[in-house]
Enzyme design. Structure first.
Site, mmCIF file in Angstrom:
data_model
loop_
_atom_site.group_PDB
_atom_site.id
_atom_site.type_symbol
_atom_site.label_atom_id
_atom_site.label_comp_id
_atom_site.label_asym_id
_atom_site.label_seq_id
_atom_site.Cartn_x
_atom_site.Cartn_y
_atom_site.Cartn_z
ATOM 1 N N ASP A 30 0.852 -1.191 0.000
ATOM 2 C CA ASP A 30 0.000 0.000 0.000
ATOM 3 C C ASP A 30 0.888 1.242 0.000
ATOM 4 O OD1 ASP A 30 -3.217 0.556 1.004
ATOM 5 O OD2 ASP A 30 -1.790 2.225 1.055
ATOM 6 N N ILE A 31 0.528 2.227 -0.819
ATOM 7 C CA ILE A 31 1.337 3.431 -0.981
ATOM 8 C C ILE A 31 1.283 4.316 0.274
ATOM 9 C CG2 ILE A 31 -0.403 5.003 -1.981
ATOM 10 C CD1 ILE A 31 1.667 5.615 -4.194
ATOM 11 N N ASN A 87 -13.053 -3.096 2.517
ATOM 12 C CA ASN A 87 -13.911 -1.931 2.682
ATOM 13 C C ASN A 87 -14.915 -1.927 1.535
ATOM 14 O OD1 ASN A 87 -12.536 -1.001 4.966
ATOM 15 N ND2 ASN A 87 -11.036 0.100 3.741
ATOM 16 N N GLY A 93 -15.570 2.997 3.840
ATOM 17 C CA GLY A 93 -14.255 3.611 3.666
ATOM 18 C C GLY A 93 -13.562 3.240 2.371
ATOM 19 N N GLN A 94 -14.343 2.738 1.391
ATOM 20 C CA GLN A 94 -13.734 2.341 0.122
ATOM 21 C C GLN A 94 -13.449 3.571 -0.739
ATOM 22 O OE1 GLN A 94 -16.057 -0.372 -2.301
ATOM 23 N NE2 GLN A 94 -14.369 -0.685 -3.739
ATOM 24 N N HIS A 100 -10.285 -4.995 -3.401
ATOM 25 C CA HIS A 100 -8.958 -5.184 -2.809
ATOM 26 C C HIS A 100 -9.109 -5.652 -1.374
ATOM 27 C CE1 HIS A 100 -10.124 -0.932 -2.416
ATOM 28 N NE2 HIS A 100 -9.525 -0.938 -1.242
ATOM 29 N N LEU A 101 -8.222 -6.555 -1.009
ATOM 30 C CA LEU A 101 -8.168 -7.082 0.354
ATOM 31 C C LEU A 101 -6.963 -6.448 1.037
ATOM 32 C CD1 LEU A 101 -9.002 -9.142 2.553
ATOM 33 C CD2 LEU A 101 -7.576 -10.826 1.366
ATOM 34 N N HIS A 102 -7.215 -5.742 2.151
ATOM 35 C CA HIS A 102 -6.114 -5.178 2.927
ATOM 36 C C HIS A 102 -5.554 -6.248 3.860
ATOM 37 C CE1 HIS A 102 -6.954 -0.733 2.344
ATOM 38 N NE2 HIS A 102 -8.162 -1.189 2.072
HETATM 39 P P1 AMP Z 1 -9.747 1.667 0.341
HETATM 40 O O1 AMP Z 1 -9.891 2.901 1.189
HETATM 41 O O2 AMP Z 1 -10.200 0.421 1.019
HETATM 42 O O3 AMP Z 1 -10.386 1.862 -1.025
HETATM 43 O O4 AMP Z 1 -8.194 1.466 0.133
HETATM 44 C C1 AMP Z 1 -7.495 1.939 -0.978
HETATM 45 C C2 AMP Z 1 -6.048 1.808 -0.641
HETATM 46 O O5 AMP Z 1 -5.319 1.938 -1.833
HETATM 47 C C3 AMP Z 1 -5.512 2.886 0.316
HETATM 48 O O6 AMP Z 1 -4.969 2.254 1.460
HETATM 49 C C4 AMP Z 1 -4.461 3.615 -0.510
HETATM 50 O O7 AMP Z 1 -3.344 4.010 0.252
HETATM 51 C C5 AMP Z 1 -4.103 2.569 -1.551
HETATM 52 N N1 AMP Z 1 -3.586 3.081 -2.813
HETATM 53 C C6 AMP Z 1 -4.148 4.022 -3.615
HETATM 54 N N2 AMP Z 1 -3.404 4.204 -4.718
HETATM 55 C C7 AMP Z 1 -2.364 3.341 -4.629
HETATM 56 C C8 AMP Z 1 -1.246 3.046 -5.465
HETATM 57 N N3 AMP Z 1 -1.054 3.681 -6.627
HETATM 58 N N4 AMP Z 1 -0.360 2.103 -5.048
HETATM 59 C C9 AMP Z 1 -0.547 1.455 -3.874
HETATM 60 N N5 AMP Z 1 -1.586 1.692 -3.051
HETATM 61 C C10 AMP Z 1 -2.476 2.624 -3.417
#
Ligand code: AMP
Ligand code: ZN
Length: 114
Positions: A30-31, A87, A93-94, A100-102
């Protein structure tokens, strides 16, 4: 899907720190990490979120969870425990509308989430 950041990562158009990939799924750092280990596991196929899963996608989710469990083992956080989160939608919080799975771990996580 055009203009989907995670589709672009899956295709290689946008760079990411990829930690695992196979024909169906991809895992990358995650960035904006919220814990010492924060990894996202996504399907290559564009699915909006967990609520949009079709019957044929059920195996995909199993593969995503299995990949996350393996990464947790490989990265040394499995013994202490970790969190797997989907999310869904705005209240969930999406922010990125590609399933995507955190995988979060490496510290004690709070509960309930904010
Ligand atoms: P969500 O809030 O569940 O939609 O999570 C989206 C996640 O994607 C967040 O934790 C962001 O930090 C992550 N994210 C967004 N853009 C990127 C990217 N280019 N590379 C890696 N992670 C990202
Ligand atoms: Zn997408």
């Amino acid at each position: 899907m055009a203009n989907c950041i995670f589709c672009k990562i899956a295709s290689g158009e946008t760079p990411a720190n990829v930690l695992y990939e196979d024909d169906a799924i991809l895992a990358f750092a995650d960035i904006n990490p919220q814990s010492p280990e924060h990894i996202l596991v996504i399907p290559r196929k564009h699915v909006e979120n967990a609520a949009a899963l079709s019957a044929e996608d059920v195996n995909l989710v199993g593969s995503m969870v299995a990949a996350a469990n393996k990464l947790a083992e490989d990265r040394g956080i499995a013994a202490d425990g970790y969190r797997l989160v989907f999310n869904v939608g705005r209240h969930g919080g999406q922010a990125v509308d590609h399933l995507h799975l955190h995988l979060l771990g490496g510290r004690q996580l709070g509960w309930p989430p904010g």
